[in-house]
Motif scaffolding. Structure first.
Motif, short mmCIF file in Angstrom:
data_model
loop_
_atom_site.label_atom_id
_atom_site.label_comp_id
_atom_site.label_asym_id
_atom_site.label_seq_id
_atom_site.Cartn_x
_atom_site.Cartn_y
_atom_site.Cartn_z
N THR A 16 7.10 9.42 -0.96
CA THR A 16 8.46 10.25 -1.15
C THR A 16 8.43 10.95 -2.40
N LYS A 17 8.39 10.67 -3.30
CA LYS A 17 9.08 11.14 -4.79
C LYS A 17 10.29 11.51 -4.45
N ILE A 18 10.89 9.79 -4.16
CA ILE A 18 12.37 10.41 -3.00
C ILE A 18 13.16 9.61 -4.30
N ALA A 19 13.70 10.02 -5.08
CA ALA A 19 14.80 8.73 -6.34
C ALA A 19 16.26 8.63 -5.84
N TRP A 20 16.35 7.75 -5.92
CA TRP A 20 17.91 7.11 -5.76
C TRP A 20 18.74 7.21 -4.45
N GLN A 21 17.98 7.38 -3.41
CA GLN A 21 18.16 7.48 -2.32
C GLN A 21 17.38 7.23 -0.30
N SER A 22 17.95 6.90 0.34
CA SER A 22 17.26 6.18 1.53
C SER A 22 16.85 7.82 2.33
N TRP A 23 15.30 6.99 3.04
CA TRP A 23 15.19 8.10 4.07
C TRP A 23 14.68 7.94 4.53
N ALA A 24 14.61 8.33 6.19
CA ALA A 24 13.37 7.82 7.06
C ALA A 24 12.22 8.95 7.10
N GLU A 25 10.77 8.29 6.90
CA GLU A 25 9.49 8.85 7.00
C GLU A 25 9.85 9.18 8.67
N VAL A 26 9.29 10.20 8.90
CA VAL A 26 8.71 10.92 10.55
C VAL A 26 7.79 12.24 10.72
N SER A 27 6.65 11.41 11.47
CA SER A 27 5.49 12.90 11.32
C SER A 27 6.53 13.99 11.88
N VAL A 53 19.32 6.93 13.39
CA VAL A 53 18.26 6.14 14.26
C VAL A 53 19.15 4.79 14.54
N GLU A 54 18.99 5.07 16.88
CA GLU A 54 19.66 4.10 17.47
C GLU A 54 18.86 3.37 17.62
N THR A 55 19.70 1.71 17.29
CA THR A 55 18.61 0.54 17.95
C THR A 55 20.11 -0.28 18.78
N PRO A 56 19.25 -1.07 19.74
CA PRO A 56 20.12 -1.73 20.33
C PRO A 56 20.91 -2.55 19.31
N THR A 57 20.65 -3.08 18.61
CA THR A 57 21.74 -3.55 17.36
C THR A 57 22.29 -2.67 16.65
N GLY A 58 22.42 -1.45 16.33
CA GLY A 58 23.07 -0.49 16.05
C GLY A 58 22.70 1.04 15.33
N THR A 59 23.66 1.74 14.42
CA THR A 59 22.69 3.28 14.50
C THR A 59 23.05 3.50 12.92
N LEU A 60 22.04 4.33 12.31
CA LEU A 60 22.04 4.13 10.91
C LEU A 60 21.66 6.02 10.88
N GLU A 61 22.46 6.99 10.04
CA GLU A 61 22.09 7.76 10.13
C GLU A 61 21.60 7.84 8.69
N VAL A 62 20.10 9.05 8.65
CA VAL A 62 20.15 9.26 6.89
C VAL A 62 18.72 10.22 7.48
N SER A 63 18.94 10.75 6.12
CA SER A 63 17.82 11.99 6.16
C SER A 63 16.72 11.65 5.92
N VAL A 64 16.11 12.82 6.77
CA VAL A 64 14.31 12.86 7.39
C VAL A 64 13.66 13.25 6.24
N TYR A 65 12.62 12.15 6.39
CA TYR A 65 11.50 13.00 5.34
C TYR A 65 10.26 13.80 5.77
N PRO A 66 10.14 14.47 6.62
CA PRO A 66 8.94 14.70 7.61
C PRO A 66 7.11 14.42 6.90
N ARG A 67 6.26 14.09 7.43
CA ARG A 67 4.96 13.61 6.57
C ARG A 67 4.05 13.72 7.80
N GLY A 68 2.35 13.55 7.13
CA GLY A 68 1.07 13.47 7.55
C GLY A 68 1.07 12.20 7.41
N GLY A 69 1.68 11.62 7.01
CA GLY A 69 1.01 10.01 6.99
C GLY A 69 1.86 9.18 7.38
N ILE A 70 2.47 9.88 8.87
CA ILE A 70 2.82 8.42 9.44
C ILE A 70 2.53 8.90 11.44
#
Lengths: 467, 1012, 167
Positions: free
Chosen positions: B578-589, B606-623
Motif C-alpha cells: 500500500t506504500k503507507i508508513a507509520w499507520q494501520s489500514w484495512a485493505e478492502v476490494s 470492523v466488527e467480529t464476535p470478539t470486538g470492534t476496531l476502527e481503521v481507515s480503509v485502503y481500497p485496492r484491486g488485489g484482494i
C-alpha cells in the motif's frame, strides 16, 4: 510694448522681485504638503504589516522552511510566485519612461514619474523574495561572484544567476532613470522649501540651475538611458521566464515563455499603475495633469497585452496537445481540471476575458470600471504565476511522487507584507518627491503658450527632431 | 540516562572528519581529544567487523556488525553464512536501533505503583527475585520466545534446580500445524524445510515466503536463482500464488489464483488430483492417495474454493509437466482452525509432484522445547486460577502479541509477582513488578540453530551501554542466592563459559570469528508417506461470526508480529503493497468500498464476535471481495515510536491492533489459528488521512518500471532492447511509438573525466527486485538519513534517498486529479503485473539538477558521480524541481539536532555528514565507501577491483537485484549485467539525462501451464 | 564686472536676444530655463553633448567585463555541470548583456555630472527661483560702459525686466 529706458546703473541696483510661482509648481508641490490623518493612519497600517511579515520571516529562518507549505516535490511556492509578480509590476515604469519616450508619445509625461517610482519600489520588493525562499538565507551572498580565498565562484550557467544579474541591473538602472528625471524637479522643490527639506533637496538637486548645457546633457542622458533601458526591460522578464523555460519541467519548458512573460509583465504593470494612480489623482486633485485621456491610453495597452497573454495561454495548451508528449498533456489537462482548477480559471478569466471590456470607448473612459478591472488583473496575474509554478511542479514526470501544495500562514503573511512594503515606499515617496514630472508638464504648458492649439499632447516632437 | 549526542561521542573517540563535516559552517569550533591509551584493535577512522547472528526472527541470519571506534554503526549480512549469504532483510538492518533505543531500561527497576518504577541495584534485585522464587516454588513459570539452544538448556536446568513449574515458549508465527502435519503425513517428527533453488514451478498457498516466511532472505535468494533468466531456459521457474490477497510475495508471482481464504487444503488436493490425472506422482503415492484424491475432483471443489475447475486442471497439468514443483503451505495469515489438515494437503501435493526429499525436506526436530500455543493458553488458565505465583517473562511481548481475547493482560494481574527481562520497555514490562533488563543481542553472547548444519554464534560487539545483565547470568546468580542446595545443582561461571562449553565440539575462536559453525545440511532420512497420510480431513474453514467478510490478520513485512514497531526505520519504510508508513489500514476490494460508499482513508468499523476496531480503509484491486485484510503489528501503547508518543500523544496507540478483534482460536494441533473470524464492516463517517508515501501506483506508460514478455527474450528481441517493453501490445496508451524515435542509445561510461579510471554506475534488475525494501533501510542506516515520523510523512516530507516504487502494469491515463490515489482496479486475479522499481539518484551524465544550481553545490565529479556539496548548498531547491526522477530531498528542519533521541546518535555513520537545516541531499552512491576503497587501493598502488566496493543497498539485497561498479571496467559485474539487450532500459530515457543506472525490465512469464 | 539678467517669458525671444548679443561681441552669456527648450539648446554651445561618448565607453567596458569575468571564473574550477563545457558562451552572453546595460547606464549618469558640471554647491548670483517657475533668464556679463547697451538690447527683445547683479 517699449521698455522704460535705463536711467543709470545705480537706478538698476535692486534685488529681483519675487515672481509669482507657476501653477503647475504649486499644484504638484501641494501633494507634498502636510500629511492628512488618513495618510498617517494608512502609513502606520502598512508599517505594522511590514513589521509582522519581518517577524514571521525571522521565525521561518530560525525554525526552517518546514514552516512554509513546501513538500516534496513542490519546492517553489508563494515566494517565487510573488517574486515573479513584483518583477512583472516593475515593468510598466521603464516601459512608459523609456519605450514611450523613444516613440515620442508625449502623453507619458503626466504618468512616467509615478510609474518609474513604482518600478523602483516593485523591484525593491521583488528582490527580497529569492532570498526569503532560500533554505539558508544567511548564505545569500554566495550567489554573488565575490572574490574569495578558495576561488569558489558561482555557476553562470544557472538561470538563477542570470536572475541575480538581470534583476540587480534592472534595479540600478531604473533607480538611475528615476533620479535623473527627478533632478530638475528637486531643484524646483529646493527653491521653494525651507528647513530640512531645503537641505535635503539642495544636496539631491546637485546645484541644478537649468542652464542650457545642463539641459542639453540632461536630454542626452535621458535619451541614452531610454535606449539602454528598452532592451533591459525586455531582457529582465525574459530572464525571469527562463528560470522556468530553461528547466525540463512539463509546463515550464516552453519556447514562448519569454515574450509571454514580457507581455504579461507590461500587462500587470499598467494595471498596477492604474490601481495606484486613480486614487492618487482623486485624492490630490491632479485631474488637470493626469487626464482621462492618459488612463484611456493605458487601457489600450492593457487590451493589447491582454490579447497577447490570452493567445499565449492558448498556444501553451495547443503545443501540449500537439507535442503528443503524455507528460505535457497530463500536466496541462490537470492544470485546468486538476486540484488547482480554481486558480487556473481565475487566471484565465481575469487576464484573458475581463480586459475585453476595453473594446468599448465608454468603458475605457469610465474610471470606476478601469479601477475594478485593473485590480482584477493584478489578482489574475498573481494567480497566473501560481498556476505556472505550483501546478507544473505538482504533476511532473514521476507519478509516484506527485504532490500537493498549500501555502502556510507564514507564506501568506509575508505575501501580505510585500504589498505593505511596496505601499510604504510609495506613500513616503508621495510626500518627499513630486509625483508628477513638473518640468515635463510645464514644458508642454509653455509650448502651448507659444503655439496655441497645437496638438502637442498627442504627437509631440522633441528637441532632437528640431536639429 | 546520560545524554551523549553524536558530537560528544566523536570528541571522545577523536574522529575529526565526521565532526568537521557535520558541524557545517555555522557551528562552533570544537576541540578533539585523542585516545589517551589507544585500544590495539581499533584504528580511529577504520571500521572493525564482528560476526554475529540476527535475532529479529527465527531464521537466524548471519551478521557482520560494522563497528567504528567501539560502536556498532551498521548491520551487514555475513557472506559466509549459509542462510543469508551476505544479504540482510529490512528487519535485520533496523535491528541495530534496539541497542541505542531511547526506550531501553537503564538497569534493574522495581515497580512502585501504576506504571511507575524505581531504579535499584542488581544485588537488591537478585535478592528480591530469589525471595520470590523461594516463596513461589513450583508456582514459578518461565514464558519467552526461543532464546537459543544453550540458553534454553540452562534456563530449563535452572527451573529444575529451583523446583519451578516449568517453561512455556511462545512464538506467534511458529509453524506448529506444519510440524504436526509433517509427522502425520510422513510419520517423521521434524520441521519441513523448503528449498526453491532447483524448483521450476512454485505454488505458494499463502506462506508469503519473501516477507514473513520461515526464512525470507534465504527463500528470496533461492527464488531469484530459480527464475534467473540470464541462465537460459532451464532457470525460468514459474510461480503461482494461491490466496485471497495479492501480498508482496504474490506481487512477484506470474499468476495469482484468488482462492477463498481457508480453501488452500481443498485446492492443494484438487491440484494434486489434476496432476495425478495428468500422470504425475509415483505409483506408490498414487495408490496411497487414490481414495483421498477421489473426493477432490476440480469440478467439485470449484465452488467451495472460488477457483474455476479449468484453472485447477491447468495447475495440475503444470505440476505434472514440471521437473520439480514445490508447493508451500499457508503462512500465519491463512493459518485457520483446520491448519494441520491444510498443511498436510500441501505436503501431499509435494509428494505427488515428487519434490519431497528434494525441494521439501523434513529436518529432524532440534533439541530444546518447541513453541506451543496450546501450552501458552494452558499457562494463561493457570495464571487466571492463581496457580502461577511467579511469572518470569524472557524476550517477547506476550501482552501485545497474544490475542486480547486470551485475556493474558488480565491473567497477569492475578499473578502475585511478574518479572520481565526485556531490555526495551514494552506493554509486558510495563506490567511487571520487577524488571531485570537483559542485554540487547548486539551486547550479548548466545547461539542459534539457523538451519540444519548451521549453528550460529551471537557475540557482543560493544560494552553494554546500560546496567544490564545476561538473562542466564541473572538466573544463575539468583539460584546461587537461594543457598548452597540450589547452587550445587547449578554450574559455576557465567553464561559465556557455559556457551564455550556448549561449543566445545567446535573451534571456539574460529566459531566466534566466523559467526558460527557451518556444515552442509546432514543427509535427511528419506521420508515417505505414512500409512495415515491418505486419511486427512480437509474441509471448509471454521470461522466465528456472521459477517460478510473474512478477517485476514496479515503479518506486517516490517513489523512482523509487532516486535518491529518500535524501530523507526521500519515504521518509516512504506508498506510494500500500500506504500503507507507509520499507520494501520484495512485493505478492502474496490467492490466492497463501493458497496459501503467508502473512499480511501474513510474510517470503517470492523466488527467480529470478539470486538470492534476502527481503521481507515485502503481500497485496492488485489484482494477478494469477501475479505478484509488488516496488518498485524501496530496499535502499541508503549514505546516511543511504537506508540503515538512520537506523534506527541504518549500512551495512545499508534494505529489499530488487529489482535483486539481476533478470537483466541487454535487448530487441531493446538497451534495458533489466525484465520478464525468473519467481520462486518460499517462506515463510521469519520476520515483519517493515510500517509501514502507513493501517491500513485499508476505510471501512465512512462519509462519508469518496464516489463518484457518472455517470448521477447527467447527471440532476443533487439527491438525491445532500446525501449524496454515499449513494443508490448498491451502498452497503456499508444505513445510507445513516440519513444522509438526519441530514444537514442548512449554510452554512460563516457560520462566522466577522460583521465579517470572509474565511471561508477549501477544495474538494477526488476525481475529480481521483490520489493522487500532491505535496501531502503540499509540506505537509511548507512547514510544517517533523518526519520521524519507520521505527521511529516503525511505532509509528504519523507527523506529517504532510495525508495521502491510499486507500479501496477504499464498504467493508464486515468486519474491524477486528486491525491493520493488507491491502487488501481487493474490489480486483478490472473496474470500478475506488478513492478517493484527501486528509484534513487541516477547520477546522470547530463544531469538537469547540476546546471541549475547557482552556487555549484552539485556537479559531476571526475568519477562520474553526481556529487552533492552540502556545505555549499544555499537551498534554492531548483535542483529538485529540475530532477525528473524526484530523488532529491530537502532538510526542512534541523534534523541533525532533533532526529536521534537517546543514544541513537551513537549509531550515526561518522563517514557521512549529518546534513544541516536548509540544504538539499540525495543518494551519493555511498561515496564514503568508494573513498575508503580508493584509499586502500592507492596504498597498494592499484585501482579499485570489481566487487571491492559496493553500495549499502546492493549489499543488503537478498536477490542481488542491484549491481554497483565501474562502468569503465569491461569485465565488471555491473557492465556484464547491464548488457542484456532484450531487457536493459533507462528510466525516462527520452529526457536524455544519460543515467548511470541501467534498469533491466521485469520478465513477464505469462499464465502458468500456457508456456511461451 | 557687472552682470545683467534679462527676464523673458518666451524661449524664442531669449534665443534671438542671445544671438544678437553674441553678434555684438558679448561672449559671456548664460541661459536659465525652467524647462528643456530646444530653441535654447545651441545658443550657448553649438556642439552636441559629449554624454554619448560616456555611454559608448561604459557599454563596451560592460560587454568585455561580462565575457572576461564569466570565462575567467570558470577556469578556476573547471567543473562539469549538466554535461556542458566548463565555459559555455550562450549562457555567459546573458551575463555580458546585463553588464553592458549596467555599466553603460552608470557611465551615462557619470557623463551627465561631468558634462553638466554637476554637482555645484555655490549657486550663481544671477540665478533666481523664478527661473524654476516660468521665467527664462539671459545672463550677460559686460564692461561697465556697455551696461546701458546690453540693457537696451535685452529690452528690445521683450525682456519683461532687466536686472543688474554683482558678478
Amino acid at each position: 510694448m517699449t521698455p522704460p529706458p535705463a536711467t543709470s546703473v545705480a537706478a538698476m541696483m535692486r534685488p529681483l522681485p519675487a515672481a509669482e510661482d507657476s501653477r503647475s509648481n504649486r499644484d504638484i508641490l501641494a501633494v507634498m504638503g502636510r500629511p492628512t490623518l488618513g495618510y498617517v493612519a494608512l502609513l502606520l497600517l502598512v508599517v505594522s504589516a511590514v513589521a509582522w511579515a519581518l517577524g514571521t520571516f525571522v521565525y521561518q529562518t530560525y525554525v526552517g522552511l518546514g514552516v512554509a507549505g513546501y513538500s516534496h516535490p513542490i519546492f517553489w511556492g508563494v515566494y517565487i510566485v510573488t517574486f515573479v509578480f513584483w518583477v512583472g509590476i516593475a515593468h510598466a515604469g521603464t516601459l512608459i519612461s523609456a519605450i514611450l519616450y523613444l516613440f515620442r508619445a508625449k502623453w507619458r509625461n503626466a504618468i512616467n514619474r509615478s510609474a518609474e517610482a513604482m518600478t523602483v519600489f516593485a523591484v525593491a520588493t521583488a528582490g527580497l523574495f529569492p532570498l526569503i525562499h532560500l533554505g539558508r538565507v544567511f548564505k545569500f551572498y554566495w550567489l554573488l561572484p565575490y572574490p574569495n580565498q578558495r576561488a569558489l565562484w558561482v555557476n553562470f550557467k544557472s538561470p538563477l544567476l542570470w536572475d541575480v544579474f538581470a534583476v540587480s541591473t534592472y534595479a540600478t538602472i531604473s533607480t538611475v532613470f528615476l533620479y535623473v528625471g527627478l533632478i530638475p524637479d528637486i531643484a524646483i522643490a529646493r527653491d521653494r522649501s525651507t528647513g530640512w527639506r531645503k537641505a535635503l533637496y539642495s544636496v539631491l538637486a546637485l546645484g541644478w540651475q537649468g542652464t542650457s548645457p545642463q539641459w542639453k546633457a540632461h536630454n542626452r542622458t535621458v535619451l541614452h538611458l531610454s535606449g539602454l533601458a528598452t532592451p533591459l526591460v525586455l531582457s529582465v522578464h525574459s530572464v525571469v521566464s527562463w528560470d522556468f523555460a530553461a528547466s525540463i519541467v512539463p509546463g515550464w519548458h516552453a519556447t514562448i515563455f519569454a515574450p509571454y512573460f514580457v507581455a504579461g509583465a507590461i500587462f500587470s504593470g499598467f494595471a498596477m499603475v492604474l490601481t495606484v494612480m486613480i486614487p492618487v489623482r482623486r485624492i490630490y486633485g491632479l485631474e488637470r495633469y493626469i487626464t482621462d485621456y492618459h488612463f484611456e491610453n493605458m487601457t489600450r495597452f492593457i487590451l493589447l497585452t491582454s490579447l497577447i497573454v490570452g493567445y499565449a495561454y492558448g498556444v501553451e495548451y495547443f503545443i501540449a496537445w500537439y507535442s503528443g508528449v503524455e507528460a505535457e498533456r497530463t500536466s496541462f489537462w490537470l492544470r485546468a481540471f486538476g486540484p488547482y482548477w480554481l486558480s487556473a480559471w481565475i487566471m484565465i478569466t481575469c487576464n484573458a476575458f475581463v480586459p475585453q471590456v476595453f473594446w468599448f470607448k465608454r468603458l475605457r473612459t469610465h474610471i470606476p470600471t478601469i479601477f475594478v478591472v485593473s485590480v482584477l488583473i493584478n489578482v489574475g496575474m498573481w494567480f497566473e504565476r501560481y498556476v505556472i509554478i505550483v501546478t507544473s511542479l505538482s504533476r511532473e514526470y514521476n507519478p509516484a511522487v506527485w504532490g500537493q501544495y498549500t501555502p502556510s500562514w507564514v507564506e501568506l503573511s509575508i505575501l501580505a507584507g510585500s504589498f505593505a512594503w511596496f505601499s510604504m515606499f510609495f506613500l513616503i515617496f508621495l510626500k518627499i518627491f513630486p509625483v508628477i514630472a513638473i518640468n515635463e508638464v510645464k514644458e508642454l504648458e509653455i509650448h502651448e503658450k507659444e503655439h496655441p492649439g497645437g496638438e502637442y499632447w498627442e504627437h509631440g516632437h522633441t528637441y532632437e527632431e528640431v536639429h | 540516562m546520560a545524554e551523549i549526542d553524536r558530537r560528544e561521542f566523536l570528541k571522545l573517540v577523536g574522529a575529526s572528519a565526521g565532526a568537521a563535516a557535520a558541524a557545517g559552517c555555522s557551528e562552533p569550533v570544537e576541540k578533539l581529544i585523542p585516545y589517551v591509551v589507544q585500544p590495539e584493535e581499533i584504528t580511529p577512522g577504520l571500521p572493525v567487523y564482528y560476526a554475529s547472528t540476527c535475532r529479529e526472527c527465527p531464521a537466524g541470519c548471519g551478521l557482520l556488525v560494522k563497528t567504528r571506534e567501539g560502536r556498532p554503526i551498521k548491520l551487514e549480512g555475513n557472506p559466509e553464512h549459509p542462510v543469508n549469504r551476505g544479504a540482510l532483510c529490512a528487519r535485520g538492518q533496523a535491528a541495530i536501533g534496539r541497542t541505542y533505543h531511547p526506550d531501553r531500561h537503564p538497569g534493574p527497576l522495581r515497580r512502585t505503583g501504576e506504571g511507575s518504577f524505581e531504579a535499584i541495584g542488581w544485588d537488591e534485585a537478585i535478592a528480591l527475585l530469589a525471595e520470590q522464587v523461594k516463596q513461589a516454588g513450583s508456582g514459578t513459570w518461565f514464558l519467552s520466545g526461543d532464546p537459543g539452544p544453550t540458553a534454553s538448556r540452562w534456563i530449563d536446568r535452572w527451573l529444575a534446580a529451583v523446583g519451578a513449574g516449568g517453561r512455556v515458549v511462545h512464538e506467534p508465527f511458529a509453524p506448529e500445524a506444519l510440524r504436526q502435519a509433517a509427522s502425520e503425513v510422513f510419520g517423521a517428527a521434524g520441521e519441513p524445510r523448503f528449498d526453491l533453488t532447483d524448483a521450476d514451478l512454485v505454488i505458494d498457498f499463502g506462506s508469503d515466503f519473501l516477507e514473513t516466511g520461515p526464512s525470507p532472505v534465504a527463500h528470496a535468494r533461492q527464488f531469484a536463482a530459480s527464475r534467473d533468466v540470464a541462465e537460459g531456459e532451464g532457470r525460468k521457474a514459474r510461480f503461482v500464488y494461491v490466496g485471497p490477497r495479492l501480498s508482496m510475495t504474490a506481487s512477484n508471482a506470474d499468476e495469482w489464483v484468488a482462492g477463498k481464504p481457508g480453501a488452500a487444503g481443498a485446492l492443494a488436493l484438487a491440484v494434486a488430483r489434476a496432476a495425478v490425472d495428468a500422470g504425475a506422482g509415483s505409483a506408490a503415492v498414487r495408490e496411497a492417495l487414490a481414495g483421498l484424491l477421489g473426493n477432490f475432483a476440480p469440478e467439485r471443489v470449484a465452488a467451495q474454493t472460488g477457483v474455476e475447475a479449468e484453472t485447477i486442471q491447468r495447475l495440475g497439468r503444470a505440476v505434472a509437466r514440471a521437473r520439480h514443483a514445490v508447493a508451500l503451505p499457508p503462512g500465519p495469515a491463512l493459518t485457520g482452525r483446520r491448519a494441520r489438515a491444510t498443511a498436510a494437503a500441501v505436503l501431499l501435493l509435494n509428494a505427488v509432484s515428487g519434490s519431497v526429499g528434494r525441494g521439501v525436506r523434513v529436518s529432524p526436530a532440534g533439541a530444546g522445547r518447541r513453541a506451543s500455543y496450546r501450552e501458552t493458553l494452558a499457562l494463561i488458565d493457570a495464571m487466571k486460577s492463581g496457580r502461577v505465583k511467579l511469572l518470569l517473562i524472557g524476550d517477547g511481548n506476550p501482552v501485545y502479541s497474544l490475542p486480547t481475547a486470551t485475556g493474558f493482560a488480565g491473567a497477569l494481574e492475578k499473578v502475585p509477582f511478574v518479572v520481565s527481562f526485556a531490555s526495551l520497555a514494552d506493554e509486558t514490562s510495563a506490567r511487571a513488578d520487577l524488571i531485570l533488563p537483559d542485554h540487547t543481542p548486539l551486547e550479548s553472547w548466545g547461539d542459534v540453530v539457523s538451519a540444519p548444519g548451521a549453528r550460529s554464534m551471537v557475540q557482543p560487539t560493544l560494552r553494554p551501554l546500560h546496567d544490564t545483565r545476561a538473562l542466564v547470568d541473572t538466573l544463575l546468580d539468583t539460584g546461587r542466592a537461594l543457598g548452597p542446595a540450589v547452587a550445587a545443582r547449578l554450574p559455576s561461571g557465567s553464561f559465556r563459559t557455559l556457551l564455550e562449553q556448549a561449543w566445545s565440539d567446535a573451534d571456539w575462536r574460529e566459531a566466534v570469528a566466523r559467526g558460527g559453525r557451518f556444515e552442509p545440511a546432514p543427509a535427511t532420512e528419506t521420508v515417505s508417506l505414512a500409512p495415515g497420510a491418505g486419511r486427512i480431513e480437509v474441509a471448509e474453514p471454521l470461522l466465528e461470526g456472521e459477517g460478510d467478510w473474512t478477517l485476514l490478520a496479515v503479518p506486517s513485512p516490517w513489523l512482523y508480529d509487532g516486535r518491529g514497531a518500535n524501530l523507526p526505520w521500519l515504521q518509516e519504510t512504506p508498506d510494500p503493497v500500500t506504500k503507507i508508513a507509520w499507520q494501520s489500514w484495512a485493505e478492502v476490494s474496490h467492490a466492497t468500498a463501493e458497496r459501503l460508499g467508502l473512499e480511501l482513508g474513510d474510517v470503517v468499523a470492523v466488527e467480529t464476535p470478539t470486538g470492534t476496531l476502527e481503521v481507515s480503509v485502503y481500497p485496492r484491486g488485489g484482494i477478494r471481495d469477501d475479505v478484509v485484510a488488516i496488518p498485524i503489528g501496530q496499535g502499541h501503547t508503549v514505546g516511543y515510536w511504537a506508540s503515538a508518543a512520537e506523534s506527541g500523544r504518549p500512551g495512545e496507540p499508534r494505529g489499530a491492533n488487529v489482535l483486539d478483534v481476533l478470537p483466541a482460536a487454535t487448530d487441531e494441533s493446538g497451534g495458533r489459528a489466525w484465520l478464525a473470524a468473519r467481520a462486518t464492516l460499517r462506515k463510521t463517517g469519520a476520515h483519517r488521512r493515510l500517509a501514502l508515501v507513493q501517491t500513485s501506483q499508476n505510471q501512465r506508460g512512462r519509462l519508469l518500471g518496464e516489463a518484457v514478455p518472455l517470448a521477447a527474450l527467447a527471440a532476443g528481441d533487439g527491438h525491445a532492447a532500446e525501449h524496454g517493453g515499449e513494443h508490448d501490445e498491451s502498452h497503456g496508451n499508444g505513445h510507445g511509438d513516440a519513444h522509438h524515435e526519441l530514444l537514442k542509445p548512449f554510452d554512460a561510461s563516457k560520462d566522466a573525466d577522460p583521465d579517470s579510471s572509474y565511471r561508477w554506475g549501477m544495474a538494477i534488475d526488476l525481475d529480481r527486485c521483490t520489493g522487500c525494501s532491505a535496501c531502503v533501510v540499509a540506505c537509511h542506516v548507512e547514510n544517517n538519513i533523518p526519520l521524519v515520523g507520521e505527521r511529516r510523512s503525511l505532509e509528504g516530507r519523507q527523506m529517504s534517498w532510495l525508495r521502491i516504487e510499486r507500479w501496477i502494469g504499464e498504467g493508464s491515463l486515468k486519474g491524477g486529479r486528486t491525491l493520493p490515489v488507491a491502487a488501481d482496479p487493474d490489480e486483478a486475479p490472473g496474470v500478475v503485473d506488478v513492478r517493484h522499481a527501486p528509484q534513487l539518484c541516477q547520477h546522470c551524465g547530463a544531469a538537469p539538477c547540476e546546471s541549475v544550481c547557482p552556487v555549484l553545490a552539485t556537479y559531476h565529479n571526475p568519477e562520474g558521480m553526481n556529487a552533492m556539496i552540502y556545505n555549499r548548498c544555499v537551498g534554492t531547491r531548483y535542483c529538485s524541481n529540475n530532477c525528473p526522477y524526484k530523488v532529491r530531498r530537502f532538510n526542512y528542519y534541523d534534523y541533525s539536532r532533533e532526529n536521534w533521541p537517546g543514544l541513537l546518535g551513537l549509531m550515526l555513520n561518522p563517514d557521512v555528514t549529518v546534513r544541516v537545516q536548509g540544504v538539499m541531499e540525495k543518494c551519493t552512491f555511498c561515496t564514503q565507501r568508494v573513498s575508503a576503497a580508493r584509499h586502500a587501493a592507492t596504498l597498494e598502488g592499484r585501482t579499485i577491483r570489481d566487487g571491492e566496493v559496493t553500495t549499502a543497498c546492493a549489499q543488503a539485497c537478498p536477490t542481488q537485484a542491484i549491481a554497483f561498479g565501474n562502468l569503465r571496467d569491461e569485465k565488471s559485474r555491473v557492465v556484464e549485467k547491464s548488457h542484456a539487450p532484450a531487457r536493459s532500459y533507462h528510466a525516462l530515457h527520452e529526457l536524455n539525462t544519460r543515467p548511470a543506472i541501467t534498469y533491466l525490465a521485469q520478465v513477464k512469464r505469462g499464465r502458468v501451464g500456457e508456456e511461451g | 564686472m557687472p552682470t545683467l539678467v534679462g527676464v523673458f517669458e518666451q524661449p524664442a525671444k531669449v534665443a534671438e536676444a542671445a544671438k544678437r548679443l553674441r553678434d555684438r561681441g558679448y561672449a559671456e552669456l548664460q541661459v536659465y530655463s525652467p524647462v528643456p527648450s530646444h530653441e535654447l539648446d545651441h545658443v550657448i554651445d553649438e556642439k552636441p553633448s559629449r554624454v554619448r561618448v560616456w555611454t559608448l565607453v561604459g557599454g563596451l567596458l560592460g560587454v568585455t567585463a561580462g565575457y572576461a569575468l564569466t570565462i575567467w571564473m570558470s577556469t578556476n574550477w573547471k567543473l562539469v555541470v549538466g554535461g556542458k563545457p566548463w565555459a559555455s558562451i550562450p549562457p555567459y552572453t546573458i551575463i555580458a548583456f546585463e553588464l553592458t546595460i549596467l555599466l553603460g547606464g552608470l557611465a551615462t549618469l557619470l557623463g551627465l555630472l561631468v558634462v553638466g558640471k554637476l554637482p555645484r554647491f555655490r549657486p550663481d548670483p544671477a540665478y533666481h527661483p523664478r527661473f524654476s517657475a516660468e521665467d527664462f533668464g539671459l545672463v550677460v556679463s559686460c564692461e561697465e560702459r556697455d551696461v546701458a547697451e546690453v540693457d537696451g538690447l535685452l529690452r528690445a527683445h521683450q525682456a519683461k525686466e532687466v536686472n543688474l547683479v554683482e558678478g
